[in-house]
Design a protein around this motif. Structure first.
Motif, PDB file in Angstrom:
ATOM      1  N   CYS A 146       0.852  -1.444  -0.093  1.00 42.72           N
ATOM      2  CA  CYS A 146       0.160   0.179   0.116  1.00 42.72           C
ATOM      3  C   CYS A 146       1.016   1.218  -0.183  1.00 42.72           C
ATOM      4  N   GLY A 147       2.515   1.035   0.849  1.00 43.19           N
ATOM      5  CA  GLY A 147       3.343   2.745   0.749  1.00 43.19           C
ATOM      6  C   GLY A 147       3.517   2.596  -0.366  1.00 43.19           C
ATOM      7  N   LEU A 148       3.981   1.280  -1.320  1.00 38.49           N
ATOM      8  CA  LEU A 148       4.388   2.078  -2.577  1.00 38.49           C
ATOM      9  C   LEU A 148       3.556   2.467  -3.968  1.00 38.49           C
ATOM     10  N   VAL A 149       2.453   1.672  -3.499  1.00 35.98           N
ATOM     11  CA  VAL A 149       1.069   2.368  -4.171  1.00 35.98           C
ATOM     12  C   VAL A 149       0.603   3.432  -3.983  1.00 35.98           C
ATOM     13  N   ALA A 150       0.307   3.922  -3.261  1.00 41.66           N
ATOM     14  CA  ALA A 150       0.705   5.470  -2.676  1.00 41.66           C
ATOM     15  C   ALA A 150       2.087   6.732  -2.989  1.00 41.66           C
ATOM     16  N   ARG A 151       3.182   5.929  -3.088  1.00 38.10           N
ATOM     17  CA  ARG A 151       4.327   6.445  -3.952  1.00 38.10           C
ATOM     18  C   ARG A 151       4.038   6.772  -5.276  1.00 38.10           C
ATOM     19  N   LEU A 152       3.550   6.371  -5.877  1.00 37.94           N
ATOM     20  CA  LEU A 152       3.944   5.812  -7.187  1.00 37.94           C
ATOM     21  C   LEU A 152       2.278   6.677  -7.600  1.00 37.94           C
ATOM     22  N   LEU A 153       0.694   6.906  -7.133  1.00 36.29           N
ATOM     23  CA  LEU A 153      -0.246   7.479  -7.145  1.00 36.29           C
ATOM     24  C   LEU A 153       1.307   9.599  -7.352  1.00 36.29           C
ATOM     25  N   THR A 154       1.393   9.176  -6.390  1.00 35.67           N
ATOM     26  CA  THR A 154       2.036  11.255  -6.248  1.00 35.67           C
ATOM     27  C   THR A 154       3.301  10.989  -7.804  1.00 35.67           C
ATOM     28  N   LEU A 155       3.368  10.184  -8.481  1.00 37.89           N
ATOM     29  CA  LEU A 155       4.371  10.125  -9.497  1.00 37.89           C
ATOM     30  C   LEU A 155       3.879  10.481 -10.968  1.00 37.89           C
ATOM     31  N   PRO A 156       4.491  10.656 -11.999  1.00 34.42           N
ATOM     32  CA  PRO A 156       3.301  11.825 -13.452  1.00 34.42           C
ATOM     33  C   PRO A 156       4.059  10.756 -14.299  1.00 34.42           C
ATOM     34  N   ASP A 157       2.756  10.482 -14.857  1.00 35.90           N
ATOM     35  CA  ASP A 157       2.731   9.161 -16.032  1.00 35.90           C
ATOM     36  C   ASP A 157       4.250   8.997 -16.268  1.00 35.90           C
ATOM     37  N   ASP A 158       4.923  10.150 -16.937  1.00 36.18           N
ATOM     38  CA  ASP A 158       6.366   9.278 -18.147  1.00 36.18           C
ATOM     39  C   ASP A 158       7.055   9.127 -16.386  1.00 36.18           C
ATOM     40  N   ASP A 159       7.289   8.775 -15.268  1.00 33.83           N
ATOM     41  CA  ASP A 159       8.037   8.903 -14.247  1.00 33.83           C
ATOM     42  C   ASP A 159       7.702   6.937 -14.160  1.00 33.83           C
ATOM     43  N   VAL A 160       6.484   6.946 -14.058  1.00 32.61           N
ATOM     44  CA  VAL A 160       5.565   5.691 -13.625  1.00 32.61           C
ATOM     45  C   VAL A 160       6.335   4.913 -14.626  1.00 32.61           C
ATOM     46  N   LEU A 161       5.776   5.190 -16.262  1.00 33.53           N
ATOM     47  CA  LEU A 161       6.337   4.306 -17.565  1.00 33.53           C
ATOM     48  C   LEU A 161       7.365   4.598 -17.641  1.00 33.53           C
ATOM     49  N   ALA A 162       9.156   4.741 -17.002  1.00 35.92           N
ATOM     50  CA  ALA A 162       9.817   4.394 -17.064  1.00 35.92           C
ATOM     51  C   ALA A 162      10.310   3.240 -16.282  1.00 35.92           C
ATOM     52  N   ILE A 163       9.224   3.548 -14.928  1.00 35.17           N
ATOM     53  CA  ILE A 163       9.619   2.637 -13.594  1.00 35.17           C
ATOM     54  C   ILE A 163       9.205   1.112 -14.749  1.00 35.17           C
ATOM     55  N   PHE A 164       7.983   1.191 -15.185  1.00 36.61           N
ATOM     56  CA  PHE A 164       7.270   0.287 -15.639  1.00 36.61           C
ATOM     57  C   PHE A 164       8.445  -0.686 -17.040  1.00 36.61           C
ATOM     58  N   ALA A 165       8.878  -0.052 -17.777  1.00 37.61           N
ATOM     59  CA  ALA A 165       9.645  -0.360 -18.758  1.00 37.61           C
ATOM     60  C   ALA A 165      11.147  -1.577 -18.167  1.00 37.61           C
ATOM     61  N   ILE A 166      11.385  -0.443 -16.563  1.00 40.81           N
ATOM     62  CA  ILE A 166      12.638  -0.819 -16.442  1.00 40.81           C
ATOM     63  C   ILE A 166      12.285  -2.450 -15.537  1.00 40.81           C
ATOM     64  N   VAL A 167      10.892  -2.423 -15.144  1.00 43.76           N
ATOM     65  CA  VAL A 167      10.745  -4.132 -14.748  1.00 43.76           C
ATOM     66  C   VAL A 167      10.388  -5.346 -15.809  1.00 43.76           C
ATOM     67  N   MET A 168       9.998  -4.432 -16.887  1.00 40.10           N
ATOM     68  CA  MET A 168       9.114  -5.275 -17.782  1.00 40.10           C
ATOM     69  C   MET A 168      11.009  -5.896 -18.558  1.00 40.10           C
ATOM     70  N   GLY A 169      11.196  -5.156 -18.374  1.00 39.76           N
ATOM     71  CA  GLY A 169      12.971  -5.055 -19.053  1.00 39.76           C
ATOM     72  C   GLY A 169      13.556  -6.262 -17.969  1.00 39.76           C
ATOM     73  N   GLU A 170      13.122  -6.316 -16.492  1.00 35.86           N
ATOM     74  CA  GLU A 170      13.621  -7.184 -15.332  1.00 35.86           C
ATOM     75  C   GLU A 170      13.316  -8.525 -16.015  1.00 35.86           C
ATOM     76  N   THR A 171      11.730  -8.835 -16.091  1.00 33.18           N
ATOM     77  CA  THR A 171      10.862 -10.493 -15.566  1.00 33.18           C
ATOM     78  C   THR A 171      11.255 -10.538 -17.000  1.00 33.18           C
ATOM     79  N   LEU A 172      12.023  -9.385 -18.841  1.00 29.95           N
ATOM     80  CA  LEU A 172      11.333 -10.532 -19.973  1.00 29.95           C
ATOM     81  C   LEU A 172      12.172 -11.766 -19.834  1.00 29.95           C
ATOM     82  N   GLU A 173      11.923 -12.585 -20.207  1.00 29.13           N
ATOM     83  CA  GLU A 173      13.092 -14.360 -20.044  1.00 29.13           C
ATOM     84  C   GLU A 173      13.692 -13.628 -21.318  1.00 29.13           C
TER      85      GLU A 173
END
Length: 590
Positions: free
Chosen positions: A438-465
């Motif tokens: 819940c704390g991490l969701v609350a932090r992400l809700l304060t970030l702009p969409d561009d930053d969230v998409l940057a985080i999303f791209a890294i997580v996807m890269g780390e979990t790409l088989e």
């Protein structure tokens, strides 16, 4: 600098020239152009000190700082034609040896890549001339760590450097040898000379250097300022280690005892220091708070890691304490306000209402999904791709690639956005802190969409088989050009051993004539020609931008034998990768 033409008889090679003057250079790829056009690019020279001091005209007046190969080519041309016109030269100011060394190294790096040891020796000379690591970093466009790694090779004994230069020692072994003292280096060379002795190489060498276990500095509980033992730096692994395990364990166990005493003073009934190497098994214990008699277990690994397990009893002890507590309880537990059935009703209706609202808020849903991928939940499990390599050479090649460096830089920015430790190896599977999901969701809700998409791209890269069909699809869709982010190295060339395949690679890189002329040669010889073409060595023109068919997007095979996994996956994906054909026109009946 002053530009002037100087008679060749007044020139000689400087002792500060990076390539030295002990042996004649290889002129195979420069002499034809000098014969055709002469010397077009000026040599970098400076006035010789002794000639300037004596005012003499008999000795050569200028020494060549950079341009040794052009000078020797001009000498050859002068012998062939019984003379040559004065050579174009850029004259430096006299007296600054460090500036001359820098000019030689910069000019030679731009024209003919020096081997790693030559660059290391030149860097070492620059340091002796007063250049700092930071100045070398700025001059040559390297990071301070890269400069330190190059200088670390200079601490090796000359014989080890020559063995590495001659290909007798691999890169992983020589980099572990930078951790060794001069005595250890001599001992290792003695094993090498023995003939029948076991010679540790690769990862086994590190274990040999540290007496069976390498103990990282980060495991120390004690203050390093008061530590009397030696600490060595692994500049290639960005880690430091204790040179003497016995001294480390003496200091470490004193610190463990002090920590245990502090825990006892803090109110823990018992603190158990476990034997070194004995693991703490959580499934054999039950969490028990301090006020109920829970104790602290201190686990000690052979590599020096200390783990504190606070608030545990064995399962048998916890069960016994529970029975005693139940026997002493005189009051019946109060009846809850709502039954489990009512709680289920409330939970399910609230769940239905929230997910209906979430369906209309995709921006919020993206942040929730990203949090699940990072820290997990009861219904989610995401694994990080570990990039397991077949051997150390392949792992080293991938770690040093431009693509890994670029991804790591973006990962560090994302870790900062999330407030995670910058040294955390992955974003995915990280620790969200005391407030959890819940704390991490609350932090992400304060970030702009561009930053969230940057985080999303890294997580996807780390979990790409790795090695999956999805790699083929995404590489094609993103127009990935491997020639821009990869170049051939020994980790690939030494791994390819199939003669038929090597023949196809030689045809592709060196041309059909060279391949046909060397068709009967051994695989080792053919690989050597491949390496010369790709590196521009031994008189062969350097081939730029070559990518083997298996690595391209889409990939291709060289034989009809099959067994190339990514090619098979690409064939399976071909209907998805190709645009759909136009439909046949519908013809009306006459």
């Amino acid at each position: 600098m002053e530009l002037m033409h100087i008679d060749i008889a007044r020139l000689c090679v400087s002792g500060l020239n990076m390539r030295g003057n002990r042996k004649a250079p290889d002129l195979a790829n420069i002499l034809p152009s000098v014969r055709a056009r002469g010397i077009l690019v000026p040599l970098i020279v400076r006035e010789k000190r002794e000639c300037a001091a004596e005012g003499g005209e008999e000795c050569p007046a200028y020494e060549i700082v950079a341009g040794k190969r052009r000078y020797h080519a001009a000498l050859t041309l002068a012998q062939e034609n019984e003379g040559i016109d004065p050579l174009p030269c850029a004259v430096m100011e006299a007296g600054d040896d460090a500036a001359a060394l820098e000019a030689s190294l910069i000019e030679n790096i731009a024209r003919l890549d020096p081997d790693e040891m030559t660059q290391c020796e030149t860097f070492t000379r620059l340091v002796r001339e007063g250049r700092s690591v930071e100045e070398l970093s700025l001059t040559f466009g390297l990071t301070p760590l890269q400069v330190k790694r190059t200088l670390a090779l200079g601490n090796l004994l000359p014989r080890i450097r020559n063995l590495y230069r001659g290909g007798k020692i691999d890169a992983v072994t020589v980099r572990h040898l930078t951790l060794a003292s001069k005595t250890q280096q001599r001992d290792w060379l003695a094993l090498l000379d023995h003939g029948n002795a076991y010679v540790p190489v690769g990862s086994a060498l590190k274990a040999w250097l540290f007496g069976g276990a390498s103990i990282p500095v980060k495991t120390a509980l004690f203050d390093l300022d008061g530590y009397d033992g030696e600490i060595v730096s692994d500049l290639f692994g960005e880690e430091r280690y204790f040179a003497c395990a016995q001294l480390f364990w003496s200091a470490q166990m004193v610190a463990v005892e002090q920590k245990a005493e502090a825990l006892r003073e803090a109110g823990w009934a018992e603190v158990v220091i476990m034997d070194r190497g004995v693991a703490f098994h959580s499934w054999e214990h039950e969490r028990t708070p301090k006020r109920k008699g829970g104790r602290v277990y201190i686990a000690i690994s052979h590599r020096g890691d200390i783990t504190f397990h606070e608030g545990y009893l064995t399962i048998r002890e916890a069960e016994k304490a529970r029975r005693q507590e139940q026997g002493e309880a005189m009051e019946k537990a109060a009846r809850p306000e709502i039954s489990s059935a009512v709680q289920s009703y409330v939970d399910l209706h609230r769940h239905a209402a929230v997910r209906a609202a979430l369906a209309d808020a995709p921006s919020v849903a993206l942040r929730v999904m990203l949090t699940h991928a990072i820290v997990g939940s009861a219904l989610w499990r995401v694994d990080v791709e570990r990039q397991r390599a077949h051997n150390d050479a392949i792992a080293q090649s991938v770690e040093n690639s431009p693509s890994e460096a670029a991804f790591d830089a973006k990962r560090r920015r994302v870790l900062a956005l999330l407030g995670f430790d910058a040294e955390t190896p992955t974003v995915t599977g990280g620790d969200a802190g005391e407030h959890g999901l819940c704390g991490l969701v609350a932090r992400l809700l304060t970030l702009p969409d561009d930053d969230v998409l940057a985080i999303f791209a890294i997580v996807m890269g780390e979990t790409l088989e790795a090695g999956s069909a999805l790699i083929e699809l995404l590489g094609w869709h993103l127009s990935v050009d491997m020639a821009c982010c990869w170049q051939a190295d020994d980790a690939l060339l030494d791994t390819v051993r199939d003669r038929e395949v090597i023949g196809h690679l030689l045809t592709e890189v060196a041309g059909p004539e060279v391949a046909a002329a060397n068709a009967g040669a051994t695989a080792k010889v053919q690989r050597g020609i491949l390496r010369d073409c790709l590196m521009g060595s031994n008189g062969r023109i350097k081939v730029e931008g070559w990518v083997p068919g298996w690595m391209a997007f889409p990939p291709r095979a060289y034989t009809g034998r099959g067994g190339v996994g990514n090619v098979s996956r690409a064939e399976w994906l071909a209907p998805l990768l190709s645009p759909p054909a136009d439909p046949e026109p519908v013809r009306e009946a006459a």
